[in-house]
Design a protein around this motif. Sequence first.
Motif, PDB file in Angstrom:
ATOM      1  N   LEU A 626       0.917  -1.130   0.062  1.00 51.93           N
ATOM      2  CA  LEU A 626      -0.108   0.118  -0.109  1.00 51.93           C
ATOM      3  C   LEU A 626       0.970   1.081   0.093  1.00 51.93           C
ATOM      4  O   LEU A 626       1.783   1.371   0.728  1.00 51.93           O
ATOM      5  N   ASP A 630      -3.686   5.667  -0.907  1.00 54.61           N
ATOM      6  CA  ASP A 630      -4.429   4.679  -1.481  1.00 54.61           C
ATOM      7  C   ASP A 630      -5.777   4.506  -1.041  1.00 54.61           C
ATOM      8  O   ASP A 630      -5.767   4.706   0.285  1.00 54.61           O
ATOM      9  N   ILE A 632      -8.721   2.227   0.274  1.00 55.40           N
ATOM     10  CA  ILE A 632      -8.699   0.661   0.604  1.00 55.40           C
ATOM     11  C   ILE A 632     -10.322   0.452   1.097  1.00 55.40           C
ATOM     12  O   ILE A 632     -10.722   1.337   1.578  1.00 55.40           O
ATOM     13  N   PRO A 709      -7.044  -3.089  -1.336  1.00 57.44           N
ATOM     14  CA  PRO A 709      -7.224  -1.889  -2.012  1.00 57.44           C
ATOM     15  C   PRO A 709      -8.471  -2.002  -3.010  1.00 57.44           C
ATOM     16  O   PRO A 709      -8.998  -3.096  -3.121  1.00 57.44           O
TER      17      PRO A 709
END
Length: 721
Positions: A626, A630, A632, A709
């Motif tokens: 990660l 990002d 998620i 993700p």
Amino acid sequence: MTKPDGTYPSTCWECSTRCGSLVTLEDSRVAKVGPNPDHPGSKGAFCVKGIRALPELTYSPNRIASPMRRSGPRGSGQWDAISWDEALDEMADRLLAVRAEYGPESLVGAVSSAFFSRGAMVALLMRSLGSPNWMMNQDLCGGCRALSDKVTGLGIVGGEDVDNTRCALIVGRNPSAADPVQWMGLKRAKEKGAKFIVIDPAETPAAKLADIWMRPKPGSDAAIALSMLYVIIEENLYDRDFVENWTRGFDELKQRTADYPPARAAELAGVSADDIVTAAWLYAGGPSCFVSGHGIDAFSNGVQTFRAFHCLVAITGNVDGKGGNIRVKRPRGFRNYIDILHDPEFALPPDVAAKTLGADRFPLWAGPKGWQTSAHNPTVLDAILTGKPYPVRAMYVSGVNIAVTYPDTRKVLAALKSLDFLAVASHMMTPTSEIADIVLPKTTGLEEEEVSLEPSAQIVCYTNPVKPPEGAARSDFDFTTDLARRLETRGIDTRKFFPWESKQAFNEYLLGDEIDWDLLKKQGWAPFDFKLGNFDEAGFKTPSGKIELWSETLDAVGVDPLPAYETPRAEQSSPSDRKNFPLILITGAREKTYHHSRYRDQAWARKVSPFPLLQIHPDDADRLNLADGDWIAVETAGMDGVCKVKVTITRETDAGTVRTGMGWWLPEADGPEKGALDVNVNVALSYDGPWDPVTGSADTRGLPCRVTPIPESEIPMRETA
Ligand code: SF4
């Protein structure tokens, strides 16, 4: 009526800190809200929510301008503006129709708590209709602390004398974000040489200043407290006189703590045994002040964890003395809103009060003997959805966005949508008000009068209505008493519950005969006489009349009467859950810009805190591939709901533990849920237990979780938000 231009002392009640404020009117408009440096409680401390969020909320174009009736399907966003007469008449008729069909207890109220007048208004409205049921949010914040304090007999909640302490024991609290008054006081104490012991899995600003920082496994704090008790007892560091004169159960406590020598507690909590020993010596040196937060609340073992820390306060004699934890004082004749709910004058018949949902399993929390007399929220939600133990078919909600703030968002929404009638009083449209039948516009803290007790400074505070309400907004007292009078014309005797003819009369009833009303209004606060350490005179409100290290009250309801450690929930989970959900989730991290679910529409706040974030340690981020920023998905074991958040990589959280806030929704989003099913962590949390055996609190932190993700197409909001 608008006051003449000028500056007026008031009290901010955007949160329970109740900072003293100065409100400046220019051209009959609020031009500035700022700190009152002369206020003895807040001493000039203030936060951006008081400065910006309160006036922006008051003048917001998003504010609900008039009462509204739903004109399309539930949640369609189709509304007709109606008059107050129409709204309150319809509310009276529909509540009475449900009452006639399903019985009085099928009606339920919801409010944040009874710390504010709206809490008493909602509860009294339900009682006037014959229902004992109303819900509050305290099982999720502060309830375990309050119940432990009550059964132990300390009476110290809110009375931390941080300014004069020599040692602050800060547990599960980030005062820099949660309470600027306390944070300023702690920093002043630090400058004067006070020591900080911080117990927190997160590296908060307090942890950065700490002399000892212990980073326990989430949910294991009781082991540290029991071990500090062990050291203090074994090394004879406790206050022998205080223990002999004012406590009960010391020998039993000694026996219990014998199981927690530092080496064992260190292993259970994942901290250093040397740190436990040093912390015990430091704390026992005193005067010491226990500063606690919701980081150890809202666990299914929350009350026992607080009991262990409260026993520390007691046996070291840090009770009601300078630099310790001051007992709550009150002016002669003063009543707070919770007192009203316990006053026999406003009580329902015992057989009716006993029907409060959850009172059979959590009698110290729910029902007539409960802390604030409220119901157990998960039991209410189940009653709505199943009709058991009896149907709940109509709800009145004031000033709380329960579709966002209660765990298990899908279940909460399903329950609310299934009701025969839902009325919501609010400042703006939220995921809760969007699915209502009737919406009522409320006044803000610049438009209505409120009085409240400030236990850390021994004063009563006054919130000054400096301007008339915007649009058709009215205060809870105003429209609730109006509704009560309309119920009366329909044959319901509401006078017993609403005897006051005006808010002024209500406030005079609360204040008693010691507070100087004119002074209170003029300076925004008023002092009263009090004594410290008057244990002979004031006593302790327990069955034995002493501080109960061994609690008779808990024993009587079948709960362990001694403080106890329980293996954290994550460690109790099945091997497959531990494999599939390898991280531990902490929720509820505070953001300076928001208070719970509020101000999410304000541009300045969204600029400062634009996204829901999840803190993750660099080692975990590496392992999961990660990167910072990002998006998620966060999931917990046993739940279908998924919360989408942005990753922030930081060593402020421990390896293996991820940390996020709460209260996120997107006012700009489509649909009645407005993002509550996307960015709100409660969508991934269960409200179905295990529950604390005293408060019925569900675990909202310390939960096994996994993060994954999400593809670009599933990102719930854009960078320009
Ligand atoms: S901390 Fe902020 S929001 Fe809370 S009372 Fe003080 S100024 Fe208001």
